[in-house]
Design an enzyme around this catalytic site. Structure first.
Site, PDB file in Angstrom:
ATOM      1  N   HIS A 100      -6.118  -5.547 -14.037  1.00 33.62           N
ATOM      2  CA  HIS A 100      -6.231  -6.039 -12.837  1.00 33.62           C
ATOM      3  C   HIS A 100      -7.574  -6.139 -12.245  1.00 33.62           C
ATOM      4  CE1 HIS A 100      -4.909  -8.425  -9.374  1.00 33.62           C
ATOM      5  NE2 HIS A 100      -4.889  -7.209  -8.534  1.00 33.62           N
ATOM      6  N   ASN A 116      -7.511   6.968  -3.041  1.00 34.93           N
ATOM      7  CA  ASN A 116      -6.224   6.794  -3.321  1.00 34.93           C
ATOM      8  C   ASN A 116      -5.466   7.525  -4.231  1.00 34.93           C
ATOM      9  OD1 ASN A 116      -6.560   4.666  -1.410  1.00 34.93           O
ATOM     10  ND2 ASN A 116      -6.745   3.035  -2.748  1.00 34.93           N
TER      11      ASN A 116
HETATM   12  N1  APR Z   1       1.712   7.296   3.248  1.00 38.44           N
HETATM   13  C1  APR Z   1       2.156   5.919   3.562  1.00 38.44           C
HETATM   14  N2  APR Z   1       1.466   5.042   4.035  1.00 38.44           N
HETATM   15  C2  APR Z   1      -0.045   5.428   3.965  1.00 38.44           C
HETATM   16  C3  APR Z   1      -0.476   6.606   3.300  1.00 38.44           C
HETATM   17  C4  APR Z   1       0.458   7.409   3.029  1.00 38.44           C
HETATM   18  N3  APR Z   1       0.086   8.634   2.540  1.00 38.44           N
HETATM   19  N4  APR Z   1      -1.761   6.537   3.375  1.00 38.44           N
HETATM   20  C5  APR Z   1      -2.100   5.045   3.694  1.00 38.44           C
HETATM   21  N5  APR Z   1      -1.068   4.646   4.063  1.00 38.44           N
HETATM   22  C6  APR Z   1      -0.735   3.306   4.625  1.00 38.44           C
HETATM   23  C7  APR Z   1      -1.874   2.839   5.600  1.00 38.44           C
HETATM   24  O1  APR Z   1      -1.306   3.487   7.064  1.00 38.44           O
HETATM   25  C8  APR Z   1      -1.741   1.376   5.750  1.00 38.44           C
HETATM   26  O2  APR Z   1      -0.788   0.931   6.700  1.00 38.44           O
HETATM   27  O3  APR Z   1      -1.043   2.522   3.785  1.00 38.44           O
HETATM   28  C9  APR Z   1      -1.270   1.020   4.283  1.00 38.44           C
HETATM   29  C10 APR Z   1      -2.234   0.237   3.585  1.00 38.44           C
HETATM   30  O4  APR Z   1      -2.198  -1.116   4.163  1.00 38.44           O
HETATM   31  P1  APR Z   1      -3.591  -1.876   4.490  1.00 38.44           P
HETATM   32  O5  APR Z   1      -4.507  -1.201   4.699  1.00 38.44           O
HETATM   33  O6  APR Z   1      -3.103  -3.185   5.385  1.00 38.44           O
HETATM   34  O7  APR Z   1      -3.956  -2.268   2.835  1.00 38.44           O
HETATM   35  P2  APR Z   1      -3.070  -3.803   2.011  1.00 38.44           P
HETATM   36  O8  APR Z   1      -3.982  -4.761   2.283  1.00 38.44           O
HETATM   37  O9  APR Z   1      -1.569  -3.683   2.345  1.00 38.44           O
HETATM   38  O10 APR Z   1      -3.497  -3.066   0.546  1.00 38.44           O
HETATM   39  C11 APR Z   1      -2.582  -1.963   0.079  1.00 38.44           C
HETATM   40  O11 APR Z   1      -2.571  -2.869  -1.882  1.00 38.44           O
HETATM   41  O12 APR Z   1      -3.390  -4.885  -3.103  1.00 38.44           O
HETATM   42  C12 APR Z   1      -3.488  -3.404  -2.906  1.00 38.44           C
HETATM   43  O13 APR Z   1      -6.002  -3.144  -2.947  1.00 38.44           O
HETATM   44  C13 APR Z   1      -4.597  -3.244  -1.969  1.00 38.44           C
HETATM   45  O14 APR Z   1      -4.700  -0.792  -2.469  1.00 38.44           O
HETATM   46  C14 APR Z   1      -4.596  -1.854  -1.665  1.00 38.44           C
HETATM   47  C15 APR Z   1      -2.990  -1.772  -1.458  1.00 38.44           C
END
Ligand code: APR
Length: 312
Positions: free
Chosen positions: A174, A94
């Site tokens: 958190h 991340n």
């Molecule tokens: N640029 C843009 N989007 C990205 C990138 C990037 N470099 N890398 C990953 N993503 C996108 C993924 O393609 C995905 O669609 O980030 C999105 C994350 O979405 P989910 O996997 O559905 O995760 P989500 O449940 O939304 O959680 C996101 O929020 O609450 C926190 O712990 C949770 O760290 C997590 C974040």
């Protein structure tokens, strides 16, 4: 029209868009690395415009330049923790994602307020702050609003009252070390201990602490997104409309509550510049001790970060 960009069009990102769109307060741009994902979701939202009275634009792209000149940028991009992935693996992945995202924010939206959502929240907020080079008040983490709304719900459910009539604050990092403040919890303006004994309140504090985990257990393949999305939307609205609302959020501390150079959940005043003010209140010795443990956990995370991360 003001402009809000949501980076990461996954569960939390898309749900945030939904709640923000319902308020009709800003044009919305979604950006995701996955080809077509943000475009598809934006179009799907717009199909409901006639039914939901949207008079804003909602667009999606995998081109970061589309977020140009946003007033607020929400960072949800990242990966969730998968089986077999330890905390360090998650942090490294991340951090590498938000590093790129932050550099793009600095390039295209130098005046934006950034709301960080990606976990581990307090550590990722630190990375966003360093990588954007933004003023401290312009980078804030979403955590306390979510933890507080969960605590409010559990109390309201138990008492059979409207959750909006329960006021409280949940401070700290958190995570497991969050610090719900019993002494500052009220129902319809009356102290919560007029309605519930200590043992019952402790049960609800435990449920709040385990709130995220409880959802993960049900969902199995993901984490919560409705309440996180609603919490993001509340913060976005406070900033876009310069509402000067008081809520808990992760802010960069320079001595407040006795902590230095760390992000931690504290009460803040949110307005058009982001964290307009950190509100310092008196804590009981127990609460201070719990907050110390929380700050130590964040500090350990920052130490972990510093084993592999250098800004730039
Ligand atoms: N640029 C843009 N989007 C990205 C990138 C990037 N470099 N890398 C990953 N993503 C996108 C993924 O393609 C995905 O669609 O980030 C999105 C994350 O979405 P989910 O996997 O559905 O995760 P989500 O449940 O939304 O959680 C996101 O929020 O609450 C926190 O712990 C949770 O760290 C997590 C974040």
């Amino acid at each position: 029209m003001k402009k809000v960009s949501i980076i990461g069009a996954g569960n939390v990102g898309a749900t945030s868009v939904y709640y923000i769109a319902e308020k009709n307060i800003a044009d919305i741009v979604m950006v995701d690395v996955v080809e077509g994902l943000a475009e598809k979701k934006a179009l799907d939202f717009l199909h409901s415009a006639a039914l939901r009275n949207y008079n804003i634009s909602i667009t999606g792209s995998n081109d970061y330049s589309k977020m140009r000149d946003s007033d607020v940028v929400v960072v949800t991009a990242g990966v969730p923790r998968k089986p077999g992935m330890n905390r360090m693996d998650l942090l490294k992945t991340n951090v590498s994602i938000v590093k790129i995202v932050s550099q793009k924010i600095a390039q295209y939206c130098p005046n934006a307020v950034v709301i960080v959502v990606t976990n581990p929240l307090d550590i990722i907020a630190m990375v966003v702050l360093r990588e954007t080079g933004f003023a401290l008040k312009k980078v804030v983490g979403m955590a306390g609003a979510l933890d507080s709304t969960r605590f409010r719900y559990f109390i309201a459910e138990r008492l059979g009252v409207w959750p909006g009539d329960v006021m409280t604050m949940v401070l700290g990092g958190h995570g497991d070390e969050m610090v719900p403040l019993k002494g500052y919890t009220s129902v319809g303006g009356f102290p919560v201990n007029q309605f519930l004994d200590d043992a019952s309140i402790e049960v609800m504090i435990k449920r709040t602490r385990d709130g995220g985990g409880e959802i993960v257990k049900y969902l199995k393949t993901g984490s919560a997104f409705y309440a996180p999305g609603a919490s993001v939307a509340k913060m976005v609205e406070a900033i876009i409309k310069d509402e000067r609302r008081i809520m808990a959020a992760s802010a960069y501390l320079r001595g407040e509550y006795g902590y230095h150079n760390t992000y931690l959940g504290v009460p803040v005043l949110l307005g058009k510049n982001g964290v307009e003010k950190i509100i310092t209140i008196e804590l009981t010795p127990d609460e201070k001790q719990a907050l110390d443990a929380s700050a130590n956990a964040v500090r350990e995370g920052i130490a972990m970060l510093e084993t592999f991360y250098a800004p730039g």
